[in-house]
Design an enzyme around this catalytic site. Structure first.
Site, PDB file in Angstrom:
ATOM      1  CE1 TYR A 178      -4.233   1.736   0.355  1.00 42.21           C
ATOM      2  CE2 TYR A 178      -2.705   3.406   1.620  1.00 42.21           C
ATOM      3  CZ  TYR A 178      -3.784   3.219   0.933  1.00 42.21           C
ATOM      4  OH  TYR A 178      -4.915   4.014   0.869  1.00 42.21           O
ATOM      5  CG  PHE A 235      -1.734   8.791  -5.449  1.00 43.90           C
ATOM      6  CD1 PHE A 235      -1.119   8.915  -6.654  1.00 43.90           C
ATOM      7  CD2 PHE A 235      -1.164   7.958  -4.423  1.00 43.90           C
ATOM      8  CE1 PHE A 235      -0.040   8.347  -6.815  1.00 43.90           C
ATOM      9  CE2 PHE A 235       0.158   7.346  -4.721  1.00 43.90           C
ATOM     10  CZ  PHE A 235       0.679   7.654  -5.994  1.00 43.90           C
ATOM     11  CD  GLU A 236      -6.427   3.551  -2.268  1.00 48.76           C
ATOM     12  OE1 GLU A 236      -7.148   2.850  -2.811  1.00 48.76           O
ATOM     13  OE2 GLU A 236      -6.308   3.379  -0.780  1.00 48.76           O
ATOM     14  CB  ILE A 237       0.451   2.713  -6.145  1.00 53.49           C
ATOM     15  CG1 ILE A 237       0.147   3.767  -7.100  1.00 53.49           C
ATOM     16  CG2 ILE A 237       0.964   1.395  -6.798  1.00 53.49           C
ATOM     17  CD1 ILE A 237       1.685   4.379  -7.670  1.00 53.49           C
TER      18      ILE A 237
END
Ligand code: GDP
Ligand code: MN
Length: 349
Positions: A178, A235-237
């Site tokens: 995460y 925003f997340e990867i």
């Protein structure tokens, strides 16, 4: 910059080779956007920036999800902008609606009350379905089952610097599950009993709590109370396999049954953040300082002028939110015993 396009357009036919037109090898990952047809121009701006700063060299896929059918205009405009495959999915009714254990009258009274108290999105049904979908379901959409990692993109975001590496590959090769760029304090009126629900989950499933977790980041009293710090999830990867794990699903179902997505207005940002902080070892979380980002009203502009010049950034470092009193990023540096980057105390001027 981009490498010259040495390969023919045949590469665009399916099945697509791992190497994009920019000759960079991909991992198994996709961009993902939840959007309405009316978001078409705002999401187009976001796509253009993601492509120019990164994806034109990689051609990763982009999955679009919607609770209604995407119309031809949306598909035509967005698929022309995406350099990889653009895929469009409709969300099933079982994932977007009131579960049968929710008392509709009670939920309606909450919305009226929040409307009077002028809580942002407090009277909205669709916003609640959206938050619940992002919390518990997007990673289980049939189109998403094809991938290991996702990068969430919302309408009207901006990227201010070149991304000169592959963040998906970074996640995979470094065992990260995460990642985030902006952190802040949640608006407490939207989550008054979220922490009670989390405590119930921790009691019911102690086996899911990581020994070396990030409790320090989200609580100042070792878990008694929530300090409201969370990662901003627009925003997340992250790892889809983690979200699809028994650990995460047990967590989501526990929270879901406590009803706060409808009886309060729990956001997917604190829900994801608390999960990552408690169930992942802290080394599996990552802060991407070099990804410069804006979503109204906050900016993450990387601290450090050398980096900004190298990456051709166009953000004003004075707009950087990281060292602002309402940001939790300082606490992250403290938790990891990291020195703040050079420039943190001078670049805001
Ligand atoms: P905010 O960032 O919290 O102000 O919320 P947004 O309006 O940006 O919504 C978050 C994400 O969900 C965005 O990608 C929106 O396009 C999407 N979204 C919000 N509501 C709906 C909805 O009712 N249907 C669909 N399909 N997408 C939605
Ligand atoms: Mn948004």
């Amino acid at each position: 910059g981009t490498s010259p396009n040495t390969q023919s357009d045949l590469l665009l036919s399916t099945p697509r080779p791992l190497t994009g037109k920019g000759s960079h090898e991909r991992i198994n990952a996709t961009f993902v956007t939840l959007a309405r047809n009316s978001d078409v121009w705002d999401i187009s701006r976001s796509i253009r920036q993601v492509e120019d700063r990164f994806n034109r060299d990689y051609n990763y896929d982009w999955v679009f999800l919607n609770d209604a059918e995407f119309d031809e205009k949306f598909k035509k405009i967005t698929s022309a902008l995406v350099s990889g495959r653009a895929r469009y999915g409709k969300i099933g009714e079982e994932h977007w609606g009131f579960p049968d254990f929710i008392d509709q009258d009670k939920a309606a009274k909450v919305r009226e009350d929040m409307h009077e108290r002028k809580i942002i999105y407090g009277d909205s049904i669709s916003y609640r379905h959206m938050c619940r979908y992002e919390s518990g379901f997007f990673f289980r959409h049939p189109l998403m089952l094809d991938y290991e990692y996702y990068w969430r993109v919302e309408p009207s975001i901006e990227l201010f610097c070149d991304i000169d590496f592959d963040p998906f590959r970074f996640m995979k090769e470094n065992g990260k599950k995460y990642s985030w760029v902006l952190s802040l304090y949640e608006y407490v009126e939207t989550i008054p009993t979220l922490w009670d629900s989390v405590k119930g989950f921790m009691q019911a499933h102690p086996e899911h709590i990581a020994a070396d977790n990030s409790m320090y980041f989200i609580s100042e009293d070792e878990g008694e109370t929530f300090n409201h710090c969370h990662f901003w999830s627009n925003f997340e990867i992250g790892s889809l396999e983690w979200l699809r794990s028994k650990q995460y699903i047990d967590y989501f179902e526990h929270l879901d049954h406590d009803g706060g997505f409808f009886y309060e207005r729990w956001g997917d940002a604190p829900v994801h953040s608390i999960a990552a902080a408690l169930m992942l070892p802290k080394e599996e979380l990552h802060f991407f300082n070099e990804i410069a980002y804006y979503h109204v009203p906050f900016t993450h502009c990387p601290t450090g002028e050398d980096k900004r010049l190298e990456l051709k950034c166009h953000c004003n470092p004075a707009d950087n939110f990281d060292w602002n009193g309402y940001s939790c990023t300082k606490r992250w540096y403290e938790m990891h015993n990291l020195a703040k980057p050079a420039g943190w105390d001078t670049e805001g001027d």
